[in-house]
Design a protein around this motif. Structure first.
Motif, mmCIF file in Angstrom:
data_model
loop_
_atom_site.group_PDB
_atom_site.id
_atom_site.type_symbol
_atom_site.label_atom_id
_atom_site.label_comp_id
_atom_site.label_asym_id
_atom_site.label_seq_id
_atom_site.Cartn_x
_atom_site.Cartn_y
_atom_site.Cartn_z
ATOM 1 N N PRO A 285 5.907 -3.202 -7.468
ATOM 2 C CA PRO A 285 5.784 -2.032 -8.359
ATOM 3 C C PRO A 285 5.634 -2.377 -9.836
ATOM 4 C CG PRO A 285 7.511 -1.659 -6.746
ATOM 5 C CD PRO A 285 7.128 -3.095 -6.624
ATOM 6 N N ASP A 286 5.976 -3.605 -10.225
ATOM 7 C CA ASP A 286 5.827 -4.008 -11.622
ATOM 8 C C ASP A 286 4.481 -4.652 -11.921
ATOM 9 O OD1 ASP A 286 8.338 -3.112 -12.504
ATOM 10 O OD2 ASP A 286 9.298 -4.887 -11.651
ATOM 11 N N THR A 287 3.603 -4.687 -10.932
ATOM 12 C CA THR A 287 2.239 -5.165 -11.144
ATOM 13 C C THR A 287 1.301 -3.963 -11.163
ATOM 14 O OG1 THR A 287 1.760 -5.397 -8.775
ATOM 15 C CG2 THR A 287 2.782 -7.289 -9.883
ATOM 16 N N ASP A 288 0.027 -4.222 -11.368
ATOM 17 C CA ASP A 288 -0.956 -3.135 -11.403
ATOM 18 C C ASP A 288 -1.212 -2.521 -10.029
ATOM 19 O OD1 ASP A 288 -1.259 -3.281 -14.115
ATOM 20 O OD2 ASP A 288 -3.045 -4.548 -14.063
ATOM 21 N N TRP A 289 -0.519 -3.037 -9.007
ATOM 22 C CA TRP A 289 -0.696 -2.508 -7.652
ATOM 23 C C TRP A 289 0.180 -1.293 -7.368
ATOM 24 C CZ3 TRP A 289 -4.905 -4.109 -5.628
ATOM 25 C CH2 TRP A 289 -5.382 -5.390 -5.929
ATOM 26 N N ALA A 290 0.936 -0.822 -8.343
ATOM 27 C CA ALA A 290 1.909 0.249 -8.101
ATOM 28 C C ALA A 290 1.296 1.462 -7.405
ATOM 29 C CB ALA A 290 2.551 0.671 -9.422
ATOM 30 N N ASP A 291 0.059 1.818 -7.771
ATOM 31 C CA ASP A 291 -0.578 3.008 -7.194
ATOM 32 C C ASP A 291 -1.196 2.760 -5.820
ATOM 33 O OD1 ASP A 291 0.100 4.459 -9.429
ATOM 34 O OD2 ASP A 291 -1.843 4.213 -10.411
ATOM 35 N N HIS A 292 -1.275 1.499 -5.406
ATOM 36 C CA HIS A 292 -1.894 1.152 -4.115
ATOM 37 C C HIS A 292 -0.989 0.189 -3.341
ATOM 38 C CE1 HIS A 292 -5.787 2.782 -5.559
ATOM 39 N NE2 HIS A 292 -5.484 2.200 -6.693
ATOM 40 N N LEU A 293 0.319 0.302 -3.532
ATOM 41 C CA LEU A 293 1.215 -0.761 -3.103
ATOM 42 C C LEU A 293 1.233 -0.968 -1.591
ATOM 43 C CD1 LEU A 293 3.001 -2.908 -4.234
ATOM 44 C CD2 LEU A 293 4.930 -1.309 -4.157
ATOM 45 N N ALA A 294 1.312 0.106 -0.821
ATOM 46 C CA ALA A 294 1.371 -0.042 0.641
ATOM 47 C C ALA A 294 0.108 -0.718 1.173
ATOM 48 C CB ALA A 294 1.558 1.322 1.299
ATOM 49 N N GLU A 295 -1.047 -0.302 0.664
ATOM 50 C CA GLU A 295 -2.307 -0.924 1.087
ATOM 51 C C GLU A 295 -2.375 -2.381 0.654
ATOM 52 O OE1 GLU A 295 -5.952 1.830 0.579
ATOM 53 O OE2 GLU A 295 -4.449 2.538 -0.842
ATOM 54 N N ALA A 296 -1.924 -2.657 -0.566
ATOM 55 C CA ALA A 296 -1.966 -4.029 -1.069
ATOM 56 C C ALA A 296 -1.074 -4.935 -0.235
ATOM 57 C CB ALA A 296 -1.553 -4.062 -2.535
ATOM 58 N N GLU A 297 0.121 -4.452 0.126
ATOM 59 C CA GLU A 297 1.011 -5.259 0.958
ATOM 60 C C GLU A 297 0.376 -5.536 2.323
ATOM 61 O OE1 GLU A 297 5.592 -4.529 -0.439
ATOM 62 O OE2 GLU A 297 4.762 -3.147 1.046
ATOM 63 N N ARG A 298 -0.276 -4.536 2.903
ATOM 64 C CA ARG A 298 -0.946 -4.758 4.195
ATOM 65 C C ARG A 298 -2.041 -5.811 4.056
ATOM 66 N NH1 ARG A 298 -0.192 0.886 4.848
ATOM 67 N NH2 ARG A 298 -2.280 1.356 4.035
ATOM 68 N N TYR B 208 -2.176 -8.258 1.867
ATOM 69 C CA TYR B 208 -1.550 -9.567 1.713
ATOM 70 C C TYR B 208 -1.009 -10.082 3.044
ATOM 71 C CZ TYR B 208 -1.903 -10.376 -3.296
ATOM 72 O OH TYR B 208 -2.378 -10.652 -4.549
ATOM 73 N N LEU B 209 -0.483 -9.206 3.864
ATOM 74 C CA LEU B 209 -0.028 -9.635 5.188
ATOM 75 C C LEU B 209 -1.204 -10.088 6.046
ATOM 76 C CD1 LEU B 209 2.661 -6.898 5.865
ATOM 77 C CD2 LEU B 209 3.093 -9.353 5.618
ATOM 78 N N ASP B 210 -2.353 -9.429 5.899
ATOM 79 C CA ASP B 210 -3.557 -9.871 6.608
ATOM 80 C C ASP B 210 -3.975 -11.265 6.144
ATOM 81 O OD1 ASP B 210 -3.663 -7.485 8.001
ATOM 82 O OD2 ASP B 210 -5.202 -6.582 6.710
ATOM 83 N N ILE B 211 -3.884 -11.503 4.838
ATOM 84 C CA ILE B 211 -4.218 -12.824 4.311
ATOM 85 C C ILE B 211 -3.243 -13.867 4.846
ATOM 86 C CG2 ILE B 211 -4.403 -14.219 2.211
ATOM 87 C CD1 ILE B 211 -5.304 -11.644 0.760
ATOM 88 N N LEU B 212 -1.956 -13.533 4.837
ATOM 89 C CA LEU B 212 -0.954 -14.453 5.383
ATOM 90 C C LEU B 212 -1.227 -14.751 6.861
ATOM 91 C CD1 LEU B 212 2.369 -13.125 3.800
ATOM 92 C CD2 LEU B 212 1.154 -15.236 3.237
ATOM 93 N N ALA B 213 -1.592 -13.726 7.617
ATOM 94 C CA ALA B 213 -1.885 -13.926 9.039
ATOM 95 C C ALA B 213 -3.047 -14.892 9.235
ATOM 96 C CB ALA B 213 -2.187 -12.583 9.703
ATOM 97 N N ALA B 214 -4.039 -14.811 8.341
ATOM 98 C CA ALA B 214 -5.211 -15.685 8.454
ATOM 99 C C ALA B 214 -4.911 -17.108 8.007
ATOM 100 C CB ALA B 214 -6.361 -15.108 7.625
ATOM 101 N N LEU B 215 -3.833 -17.292 7.247
ATOM 102 C CA LEU B 215 -3.505 -18.616 6.711
ATOM 103 C C LEU B 215 -2.421 -19.342 7.488
ATOM 104 C CD1 LEU B 215 -3.448 -17.813 2.871
ATOM 105 C CD2 LEU B 215 -5.162 -19.199 4.072
#
Length: 335
Positions: free
Chosen positions: A21-34, A36-43
């Motif tokens: 929430p302290d980054t510019d992702w505050a307005d899209h946080l749930a989507e951004a977390e998903r 990032y989890l997709d990126i983690l899954a691929a890595l």
């Protein structure tokens, strides 16, 4: 003897900074977390991830989300540190080989020429515990602004590196001399054309044209003469064709994605050139649009032994970046 290491050099893993929430992702946080989890899954199925988060609460949240996703955490290293935002490509360290030993270079990050606050981003590399030497440089340089074939050639854009908001006191000759000395490159291939609408970076090359290997360049191609990008991208294509002819390179055109817009109607800088090369894969950003498959097919044809893994990064372009922008590969031995 110095050598700027290409992205396909053997990696320890990848650096990421978690959206909160302290980054510019505050307005899209749930989507951004998903995402990032997709990126983690691929890595995480094949290499390590150094994931920076801001506090203990987020540390625990990430562990919980990773477990809920069913991801193995053996290769995940969580570190608590402060940062402004999550663009690890531009504040993460660059890697060189110096007389056979790998070293990390910590350049100055100013939020793309002072557009955004970046003091904590700029300090982050010094807060992390590296197993390789880390050398700081006062030169303003972002990782997304440069790409290399690993053979002594550096690909970049004048609109970014020669922008007066970066290193205004340096002439092009002086800047060239510093890049050659610090990175160990022999030649700089300057592009004078190509930029995406909505791009805050002043035409980072990683949004436009990328080495897939030492002899192959993938680039954004616009074929729609009615598209606002056509004049600039067409001239960039001509520049790349000249480079390819002179240096015997293979060019791989990637389609310009179907236009993507923010809720306010602003065109967003969607690009397939913002892929990440890892030890076993090429992670390709896709946007849920009709051009995705053509990009997957084009990159798969030149991926060699790597698997092209699409990751939906539609939310990332809401903040004017994509997959490569939020990741920085770290060489073997970095941690």
């Amino acid at each position: 003897m110095r050598r700027f290491l290409p992205e396909w050099h053997p990696q320890w893993g990848v650096l990421l900074a978690w959206p909160d929430p302290d980054t510019d992702w505050a307005d899209h946080l749930a989507e951004a977390e998903r995402c990032y989890l997709d990126i983690l899954a691929a890595l995480l199925d094949h290499q390590h991830v150094l994931l920076v988060c801001r506090n203990d609460t987020l540390h625990n949240r990430i562990q919980r989300l990773v477990a809920q996703r069913g991801l193995g955490a053996e290769r995940l290293q969580l570190v608590i540190a402060d940062y402004n935002d999550t663009w690890a490509r531009d504040f993460g360290p660059l890697a060189i080989e110096n007389d056979g030993a790998t070293e990390l270079l910590d350049y100055t990050f100013t939020g793309w020429g002072g557009k955004f606050e970046a003091d904590r981003d700029n300090a982050l590399n010094q807060q992390l515990t590296w197993s390789l030497p880390l050398h700081s440089h006062s030169l303003v340089l972002e990782g997304g602004a440069v790409d290399t074939d690993g053979q002594g050639n550096l690909l970049t854009t004048r609109h970014c590196l020669r922008n007066p908001n970066r290193n205004p006191a340096l002439s092009e000759d002086e800047l060239t001399a510093q890049l050659k000395q610090q990175l160990g490159v022999k030649d700089i291939w300057w592009l004078d054309h190509g930029e995406l609408e909505g791009d805050d970076t002043d035409a980072h090359v990683d949004t436009l044209a990328r080495f897939v290997d030492a002899r192959t360049l993938a680039y954004v191609q616009c074929q729609d003469t009615e598209d606002s990008h056509y004049p600039s991208l067409h001239r960039m294509e001509q520049e790349l064709q000249s480079l390819a002819h002179h240096h015997h390179l293979t060019l791989v055109p990637l389609p310009l994605p179907t236009p993507q817009y923010s809720r306010e109607g602003q065109r967003l800088p969607a690009t397939y050139a913002n892929f990440l090369i890892t030890n076993e894969k090429i992670l390709l950003p896709v946007y849920g649009c009709e051009t995705d498959q053509a990009a997957i097919d084009a990159l798969s044809a030149v991926a060699g032994g790597r698997t092209v893994t699409p990751v939906n990064c539609r939310v990332l372009i809401e903040q004017h970046g994509s997959l490569h922008c939020v990741t920085m590969q770290l060489p073997r031995g970095a941690l």
